[in-house]
Motif scaffolding. Structure first.
Motif, mmCIF file in Angstrom:
data_model
loop_
_atom_site.group_PDB
_atom_site.id
_atom_site.type_symbol
_atom_site.label_atom_id
_atom_site.label_comp_id
_atom_site.label_asym_id
_atom_site.label_seq_id
_atom_site.Cartn_x
_atom_site.Cartn_y
_atom_site.Cartn_z
ATOM 1 N N UNK A 1 4.762 -4.257 6.598
ATOM 2 C CA UNK A 1 4.008 -3.029 6.873
ATOM 3 C C UNK A 1 2.515 -3.096 6.523
ATOM 4 N N UNK A 2 2.121 -4.007 5.636
ATOM 5 C CA UNK A 2 0.709 -4.152 5.273
ATOM 6 C C UNK A 2 0.024 -5.285 6.017
ATOM 7 N N UNK B 1 0.814 -1.215 0.000
ATOM 8 C CA UNK B 1 0.000 0.000 0.000
ATOM 9 C C UNK B 1 0.853 1.273 0.000
ATOM 10 N N UNK B 2 2.067 1.196 0.545
ATOM 11 C CA UNK B 2 2.969 2.349 0.588
ATOM 12 C C UNK B 2 4.342 1.867 0.123
ATOM 13 N N UNK C 1 5.254 -4.906 -5.705
ATOM 14 C CA UNK C 1 4.501 -4.025 -6.595
ATOM 15 C C UNK C 1 3.799 -2.936 -5.803
ATOM 16 N N UNK C 2 3.688 -1.770 -6.418
ATOM 17 C CA UNK C 2 2.822 -0.711 -5.899
ATOM 18 C C UNK C 2 1.763 -0.446 -6.952
ATOM 19 N N UNK D 1 7.360 -0.039 2.327
ATOM 20 C CA UNK D 1 7.623 -1.459 2.076
ATOM 21 C C UNK D 1 9.012 -1.678 1.488
ATOM 22 N N UNK D 2 9.447 -0.782 0.612
ATOM 23 C CA UNK D 2 10.803 -0.898 0.059
ATOM 24 C C UNK D 2 11.827 -0.826 1.191
ATOM 25 N N UNK D 3 11.666 0.122 2.108
ATOM 26 C CA UNK D 3 12.568 0.221 3.257
ATOM 27 C C UNK D 3 12.531 -1.064 4.096
ATOM 28 N N UNK D 4 11.341 -1.567 4.373
ATOM 29 C CA UNK D 4 11.188 -2.773 5.197
ATOM 30 C C UNK D 4 11.914 -3.971 4.575
ATOM 31 N N UNK D 5 11.657 -4.233 3.303
ATOM 32 C CA UNK D 5 12.221 -5.427 2.661
ATOM 33 C C UNK D 5 13.711 -5.296 2.346
#
Length: 128
Positions: free
Chosen positions: A118-119, A14-15, A58-59, A19-23
């Protein structure tokens, strides 16, 4: 069918920035390629998982929410092998990720635990 493993798992977030930072920063998956697809107003981020697997992150604008029940039909969770579940859980917690208590698989005797992206996607770490 001559299956030799799986190539990738696709995740819609969703963000994208969160999510990029998290993964990449928290879970530490290296980036293979990042593509912005203007026609879809969407990013596709290819991440390396282990020696052969990938995550495609994906976003999309306004994706629907994930069903809330963990036992809903469909993909239940993703599991990653780690050398030491306790050490990995401690590292995740130090970075602000909430991790469930470590359990032991009654069939294999191996330790495992869960946390969420994060989701709210359930992720598992499983001791190899």
């Amino acid at each position: 069918m001559d299956t030799r493993g799986f190539h990738h798992v696709a995740i819609i977030c969703s963000d994208y920035d969160v999510s990029k930072h998290f993964y990449t920063q928290i879970l530490g998956f290296p980036i293979l390629q990042e593509t912005f697809r203007a026609a879809r107003n969407s990013y596709k981020l290819d991440l390396k998982v282990g020696d052969h697997g990938q995550i495609e992150l994906f976003s999309f604008p306004n994706p629907p929410e994930r069903p809330g029940r963990p036992e809903a039909c469909g993909l239940r969770h993703l599991a990653f092998t780690v050398a030491d579940v306790a050490q990995t859980a401690q590292s995740l917690e130090a970075q602000g990720v909430s991790v469930e208590p470590i359990r032991v698989d009654e069939l294999t005797g191996r330790r495992f635990t869960f946390f969420k992206d994060p989701d709210g996607l359930p992720l598992e770490i499983y001791e190899s």
